[in-house]
Write a protein that holds these residues in place. Structure first.
Motif, short mmCIF file in Angstrom:
data_model
loop_
_atom_site.label_atom_id
_atom_site.label_comp_id
_atom_site.label_asym_id
_atom_site.label_seq_id
_atom_site.Cartn_x
_atom_site.Cartn_y
_atom_site.Cartn_z
N ALA A 1 35.55 32.43 44.45
CA ALA A 1 36.26 31.99 43.26
C ALA A 1 37.46 32.88 42.98
O ALA A 1 38.57 32.41 42.70
CB ALA A 1 35.30 32.00 42.07
N GLN A 2 37.22 34.20 43.12
CA GLN A 2 38.31 35.15 42.86
C GLN A 2 39.46 34.95 43.82
O GLN A 2 40.63 34.98 43.44
CB GLN A 2 37.78 36.57 43.00
CG GLN A 2 37.60 37.25 41.67
CD GLN A 2 36.84 38.55 41.83
OE1 GLN A 2 36.75 39.09 42.93
NE2 GLN A 2 36.30 39.04 40.73
N LEU B 1 41.51 31.98 42.99
CA LEU B 1 42.38 32.27 41.85
C LEU B 1 43.54 33.19 42.26
O LEU B 1 44.67 33.01 41.83
CB LEU B 1 41.57 32.93 40.73
CG LEU B 1 40.60 31.99 40.01
CD1 LEU B 1 39.75 32.78 39.02
CD2 LEU B 1 41.37 30.89 39.28
N VAL C 1 36.34 26.59 41.07
CA VAL C 1 35.86 27.91 40.67
C VAL C 1 34.55 27.79 39.90
O VAL C 1 33.59 28.53 40.13
CB VAL C 1 36.93 28.63 39.83
CG1 VAL C 1 36.36 29.89 39.18
CG2 VAL C 1 38.11 29.00 40.71
N ASN D 1 30.89 29.20 40.97
CA ASN D 1 30.12 30.08 40.09
C ASN D 1 28.73 29.54 39.78
O ASN D 1 27.77 30.29 39.71
CB ASN D 1 30.90 30.33 38.79
CG ASN D 1 31.98 31.38 38.98
OD1 ASN D 1 31.82 32.31 39.75
ND2 ASN D 1 33.10 31.20 38.31
#
Lengths: 333, 337, 294
Positions: free
Chosen positions: C220-221, C224, C274, C278
């Motif tokens: 996810a990071q 982003l 994302v 998560n």
């Protein structure tokens, strides 16, 4: 015959687990009369602790009493409001647990906690008087330097000392009944001896009845007058302590006693009970002890559940063939 | 007396106590303070004592789970501290360990068969088929059904798990097993099964055991020799029958008398020798005799001078008490008078 | 001999992995997240062929046109089909997210296990290095690196990956440090196993479950971060589409106010991805404990 102080009557307790419900206690009854010492013995999963926790309303969230009663001085504790239960626990019934560390609040001093218990149940007791009583109690249970100890936190106590403090807390309000759940299991044998000695003394002095829940037959033999043997959520035998140890009429009780290694004599091989303890999620139909029982031998009777039938004066056994054990000493092959 | 297999001499193990922001050394836990004993081939020496006495640390230090602070461990004539890592690994095949908690000591993600085969893999023993046959043999030896090889530890009961732990320890055909409280986590009805298994394995395979336990009744059943530990020291050491029937050290006497007897007809509160207080802090042990703070016999001499572990009475075991001789004489006089 | 023990009689053995899967399946959000991710991945790979439009084909006659026939999500400032670019950008974003997280997690796993198992000076050195990496603001360093090397997909993946390892490293190191003292590891050492075998067979399988959780967060990071870098013009070089550079091209007040088809689809795509990642991470964390056998 005196009225029983606590009368547990056909208690059934279930736990929700993933994939269903486990019946941990299945119709257990037992009576405790004033001043008497009753031992409840069984292995892990036998339901001995759960029975008591059910009676006291101390089951964890996923447990529920689905049937039965637990009358204390005539009043049914099952279904009683938590407030009412709290009034009884700690005042009329004192509790001693296996692990005193979890019973004490770690951020309060031991003295504060015992004083709180005193003041909660004795209206009008001043803070100062409660504090003095705490020191007295700690001294009574054999804690050296009680004034200093009262100001310490639970983690500053050794295991044995914590258990003494727990006993002080249990006896603080002069209860009529003390329930001790594996009070010495976490302790070393010399400390166990001290605590057993103390429990015996406390009971004598306060004339309270004592329920001793343990897996240790030695503790049962040393401490109790009457014994309830549990297996797989049921009572399988109950009698006075001498009868249980010398004329047991249930093959499980016999097997257990025989399989114990002894300090006073050596045998070539321990007569062990075969098989595994039952899985409470998949108990065999009929007698739960059947798969491990030497009396079973494929007999049809064992496929139906045996009732707890009289086997002598004050003696009951949940075995279809308990009569076959009469007069036999030792075990059954 | 059979041949000596393991000799431990002057074993010392100290643990640093660290604290504060900088993790500075603040003190020392004297876990084991100069312990010596021998284990004969095919025999059982039981190391008994209460929690904190250092008995488990002795076993773990012999296995080199901890580095010893001092002393020597000689196995089959070889000083283990002189061995290189590779040589030590070879020697370890003959020296295996069984843990108290079988669940915590078995890898949760391996089926039982792979667990028992692992030592064979590590030491490159046999080919695939040979290892499989050996695993089957070991399962049979410890009383596990053959179909259990494909099951995972969580599917077994406590007693069965301990059998897996024992089978794994036996895979490399060791000569000595260090058993650290092997039955104390088990239910009463299962304890006897495992105790019997250990006795049978010793008979059939000629194994020597260093049996570490606090349950004196189990020790009584299995041990040939007994060493009683208190606060890092051996206080009494000798033949099991002697130690159990004629304990000469006050601590041994108290320990034996404290064991509840499972027979209400033998109930006798006066029999118990109640000790005062708790175990002293092993980071700050008392001077002189380690037991003196709880001993009814203790006097100035006990505070000044640590009693040596040696034979003190003609028929007794080695005892570390200044007054063992005197007590034995008094006892003799009492019995004859 | 003692009586032969009975083994639970139910058919078939249940491995801890399968139990974890069972627990995961009971976690509804996690299952929804997993389905979402599968759909996104499959969509990003397969749909471009179905849609058929070239994400880089310029249609000068249709610039910044709203959703209409032929361009279901409209066209961008260069007259390219937004749907085609969204799908192509999904490939890039997922590729960057997964590869960068994989690199970071692998480095973290190896270094963490080594540091935790050997402890002492090895641990000291590696942990200081991790502190150093963590104490730099990753985005700025990556910007500097990319500015030097020039933006490209491999540079992007590598630099995101190389800056992401301290988090998985710390998890693995901490677990290994406590594992090393546990009976299950001592037991294998007692059998004579060497460090490599112990780490490979007994440390890695234990830490891999919690590590997966960290890895999903890493994915996810990374997605982003890629979006942020592309948004700044330092990510995937044009004309290749990525969700981030689609947003980049939409950064003007007029577009924000009157042409939502240019920024809403990549924005939603990033948010959904994302979130799905998560949710899967949450589910894995709850399923990961092998001893919670119920």
């Amino acid at each position: 015959m005196t009225e029983p102080l606590l009368s547990i009557d056909e208690i059934v307790t279930e736990f929700r687990v993933e994939g269903g419900v486990v019946r941990a206690v299945n119709g257990v009854s037992l009576d405790v009369r004033p001043g008497e010492t009753v031992g409840v013995v069984g292995e892990s999963g036998s339901g001995k602790s759960v029975t008591m926790m059910s009676a006291l309303g101390l089951l964890p969230g996923h447990g529920r009493v689905v049937a039965g009663h637990a009358r204390f001085r005539g009043r049914d504790l099952v279904g009683l409001a938590e407030r009412e239960l709290e009034r009884i626990r700690g005042r009329e019934i004192g509790l001693v647990f296996q692990d005193p560390m979890t019973a004490f609040n770690p951020v309060m001093t031991v003295g504060e906690q015992i004083a709180e218990g005193l003041r909660r149940h004795q209206a009008g007791l001043s803070r100062r008087a409660a504090g003095a009583r705490v020191v007295e109690l700690l001294a009574e249970v054999g804690i050296p330097a009680p004034e200093r100890r009262a100001r310490q936190y639970p983690h500053e106590f050794s295991g044995g000392m914590r258990q003494r403090a727990m006993i002080a807390m249990a006896m603080a309000n002069r209860p009529a009944l003390i329930i001790a759940d594996e009070p010495t299991t976490a302790l070393d044998v010399t400390i166990q001896a001290q605590i057993l000695d103390l429990l015996g003394r406390v009971q004598q002095e306060t004339e309270a009845a004592l329920i001793m829940i343990t897996h240790d037959l030695g503790v049962i033999a040393e401490m109790t007058e009457r014994v309830v043997v549990m297996y797989a959520g049921r009572v399988v035998e109950t009698a006075d302590v001498d009868t249980v140890f010398h004329e047991a009429r249930h093959p499980y009780t016999r097997g257990l006693l025989r399989s114990l290694p002894r300090l006073d004599h050596r045998v070539a091989e321990l007569p062990a009970i075969g098989g595994q303890p039952p899985n409470p999620q998949a108990l065999p139909p009929g007698c739960s002890y059947r798969p491990r029982c030497p009396l079973n031998q494929g007999r049809d009777e064992c496929l139906t559940r045996p009732e707890l039938n009289p086997a002598g004066r004050g003696h009951r056994s949940a075995c279809h063939f308990h009569a076959e054990l009469a007069g036999l000493t030792g075990g059954v092959e | 007396m059979s041949a000596e297999l393991l000799r431990v001499e002057g074993l010392v193990k100290h643990f640093p106590i660290r604290g504060g922001v900088l993790q500075r050394r603040r003190g020392t836990v004297h876990a084991v303070e100069g312990v010596s004993f021998t284990v004969a081939a095919g025999e059982t020496l039981a190391l008994v004592g209460e929690s904190g006495c250092g008995k488990s640390t002795v076993g773990r230090t012999i296995m080199r789970f901890h580095e010893p602070t001092g002393g020597t461990v000689t196995f089959d004539g070889t000083d283990l501290s002189t061995l290189s890592t590779a040589q030590l690994r070879q020697k370890r095949r003959e020296l295996q360990f069984v843990f108290q908690d079988p669940y915590a000591s078995l890898p949760a993600r391996m089926p039982a068969g792979d667990i028992v085969a692992e030592p064979l893999h590590i030491h490159g023993v046999g080919d695939r088929a040979g290892r499989r046959a050996r695993v089957r043999e070991l399962f049979d030896l410890v009383g596990l059904p053959a179909q259990a090889v494909s099951r995972y530890p969580h599917e077994f009961s406590g007693g069965q798990r301990q059998r897996i732990g024992i089978a794994r320890a036996l895979a490399l055909e060791p000569r000595l097993l260090i058993l650290d409280e092997p039955v104390s986590a088990l239910d009463v009805s299962i304890q006897a099964q495992v105790v019997n298994l250990l006795a049978r394995l010793q008979r059939e395979l000629g194994l020597a055991y260093l049996f570490i336990a606090h349950d004196l009744a189990v020790v009584r059943h299995l041990a040939h020799q007994v060493a009683v530990m208190y606060l890092g020291h051996i206080v009494e050491y000798g033949d099991a029958d002697t130690v159990f029937t004629r304990p000469a050290h006050p601590y041994t006497q108290a320990l034996l008398s404290a064991v509840p007897v499972p027979d209400p007809r033998l109930r006798d509160p006066a029999r118990r020798r109640l000790l005062q207080g708790d175990l002293p802090n092993p980071a700050d042990p008392p001077s002189g005799c380690p037991f003196r703070t709880r001993c009814w016999r203790a006097d100035d001499r006990c505070a000044a001078e640590r009693p040596a572990l040696r034979v003190r009475t003609p028929s007794g075991a080695d005892t570390a008490c200044h007054y063992a001789e005197e007590d034995a004489r008094n006892e003799g006089a009492r019995l004859s008078g | 001999m003692t009586t032969l023990d009975t083994v639970p009689a139910d058919a078939g053995s249940v491995s801890p992995g399968r139990l974890a899967l069972r627990r995961f399946r009971r976690h509804r959000l996690a299952v929804a997240g997993a389905i979402m991710l599968v759909l996104l991945t499959v969509g990003a790979i397969v749909l471009p062929f179905v849609v058929g439009a070239d994400p880089n084909a310029v249609d000068p006659s249709a610039i910044r046109r709203g959703p209409a026939d032929g361009h279901p999500l409209g066209t961008d400032s260069a007259g390219r089909d937004v749907l085609a670019r969204l799908l192509a950008g999904g490939r890039v974003s997922l590729l960057v997210g997964l590869s960068a997280a994989l690199i970071a997690t692998s480095i973290g796993l190896v270094l963490g296990a080594v540091a935790g198992y050997f402890g002492r000076s090895v641990d000291g050195a590696l942990s200081r290095l991790a502190d150093v990496v963590l104490s730099f603001p990753a985005l700025i360093i990556i910007i500097v690196v990319v500015a030097f090397v020039g933006p490209s997909l491999p540079t992007l993946i590598l630099s995101i990956g190389l800056f992401g390892w301290p988090t998985p490293y710390r998890i693995v190191r901490g677990m290994t440090l406590s594992l090393r003292e546990q009976d299950s590891i001592l037991a294998v050492g007692g059998l004579g196993a060497g460090a490599v075998r112990i780490i490979r067979k007994h440390v890695v399988p234990v830490v891999i479950a919690p590590l997966t959780v960290v890895a999903t967060l890493g994915v996810a990071q990374a997605i982003l971060l890629e979006a942020a870098l592309s948004f700044l013009g330092l990510g995937v070089p044009p004309p290749t589409a990525s969700w981030g550079n689609m947003l980049n091209e939409a950064q003007s007040l007029t577009i924000l106010e009157s042409m939502p088809w240019l920024w809403l689809p990549p924005g939603i795509a990033i948010a959904v991805t994302v979130m799905a990642v998560n949710f899967v991470g949450d589910g894995l964390r709850d399923a990961a404990d092998p001893r919670a056998v119920r």
